[in-house]
Design an enzyme around this catalytic site. Structure first.
Site, PDB file in Angstrom:
ATOM      1  N   ASP A 106       0.851  -1.198   0.000  1.00 21.39           N
ATOM      2  CA  ASP A 106       0.000   0.000   0.000  1.00 21.39           C
ATOM      3  C   ASP A 106       0.885   1.246   0.000  1.00 21.39           C
ATOM      4  O   ASP A 106       2.045   1.195   0.433  1.00 21.39           O
ATOM      5  CB  ASP A 106      -0.872   0.022   1.255  1.00 21.39           C
ATOM      6  CG  ASP A 106      -1.810  -1.169   1.309  1.00 21.39           C
ATOM      7  OD1 ASP A 106      -2.140  -1.716   0.241  1.00 21.39           O
ATOM      8  OD2 ASP A 106      -2.187  -1.558   2.434  1.00 21.39           O
TER       9      ASP A 106
HETATM   10  N1  URA Z   1      -1.109  -6.007   4.016  1.00 19.66           N
HETATM   11  C1  URA Z   1      -1.643  -4.764   3.989  1.00 19.66           C
HETATM   12  O1  URA Z   1      -2.685  -4.512   4.568  1.00 19.66           O
HETATM   13  N2  URA Z   1      -0.969  -3.824   3.272  1.00 19.66           N
HETATM   14  C2  URA Z   1       0.192  -4.036   2.642  1.00 19.66           C
HETATM   15  O2  URA Z   1       0.748  -3.122   2.037  1.00 19.66           O
HETATM   16  C3  URA Z   1       0.725  -5.336   2.696  1.00 19.66           C
HETATM   17  C4  URA Z   1       0.061  -6.315   3.388  1.00 19.66           C
END
Ligand code: URA
Length: 234
Positions: A106
């Site tokens: 993310d």
């Molecule tokens: N899980 C999440 O919620 N976000 C990420 O970026 C990676 C794993």
């Protein structure tokens, strides 16, 4: 071993179109073994060839495998909506040769991100059948409780998943958890924490398989070449 003309080698490494690469050589901007290469058609064994362009050293590689210490505020998507793409953290040559993130983090998640231009590698690493363990450190909004640990270990139901998802977890301190996932569902850590009644305030990926971010000693926003063999779990 088969030799390739220098203009083709430069093109394969992402230095631009064939025409542009020929011009770089004609301008005397490319050196091999410390000497300016005079002819665009000079041929070399490509793999491992060391050269400079505009004085910058480069090693010819058929494919690149890159580990990036991702800072917050960058998107892994090719067409990012709100933040700059992670690819802007890498030399332009890698964008020319179509280097892509292996899976996604993310925009606000930090830590270890792999990138490559080897389609077979990207596919194999991203395959759900492969079960590559990924280690995260999550900072929680509310204190970590035994009930939170129990729920994550025994499985939490996310609304679009057919079955509860489990994780291996270890408490680090009052607000931090180590979480190991083998799947890579959309926002998985954040959604699992939310489904277990807490909230993820910060998330950092610490390791993928046997490759640990701390062993690479990468400052945030910097990258290095890796050997895919480093990903093997010990
Ligand atoms: N899980 C999440 O919620 N976000 C990420 O970026 C990676 C794993």
């Amino acid at each position: 071993m088969k030799k390739l003309s220098l203009d083709k080698i430069l093109q394969s490494q992402g230095f631009g179109t064939r025409k542009w690469c020929r011009q770089l050589i004609a301008d005397g901007e490319v050196c091999v073994g410390g000497k300016v290469v005079e002819s665009q058609d000079s041929a070399f064994v490509a793999e491992g060839l060391e050269f400079t362009v505009h004085g910058e050293p480069w090693i010819c590689r058929a494919h690149v495998y890159i580990a990036l210490n991702k800072p917050p505020g960058y998107e892994c998507s090719r067409r990012p909506a709100h933040h700059p793409p992670v690819l802007t953290l890498l030399p332009e040559q890698f964008r020319w040769r179509d280097v892509q993130p292996v899976g996604r983090l993310d925009h606000d998640t930090t830590g270890l991100l792999l990138l490559s231009d080897d389609g077979a590698f990207i596919h194999a690493q991203s395959s759900p059948k492969r079960h590559v363990p990924k280690l995260y450190v999550a900072t929680t909004h509310d204190p970590v409780t035994p009930e939170l640990l129990r729920q994550l270990q025994e499985g939490v139901q996310l609304h679009d998943e057919p079955a509860p998802l489990t994780a291996q977890v270890r408490q680090i301190d009052s607000h931090r958890l180590e979480i190991i996932l083998e799947q890579g569902k959309y926002h998985q850590v954040k959604r699992m924490l939310a489904a277990a009644g807490n909230h993820c305030d910060a998330l950092c990926r610490i390791a993928i398989g046997g490759l640990r971010l701390d062993a690479l000693e990468l400052a945030e926003g910097t990258w290095c070449h890796i050997d895919p063999a480093q990903l093997a779990t010990p």
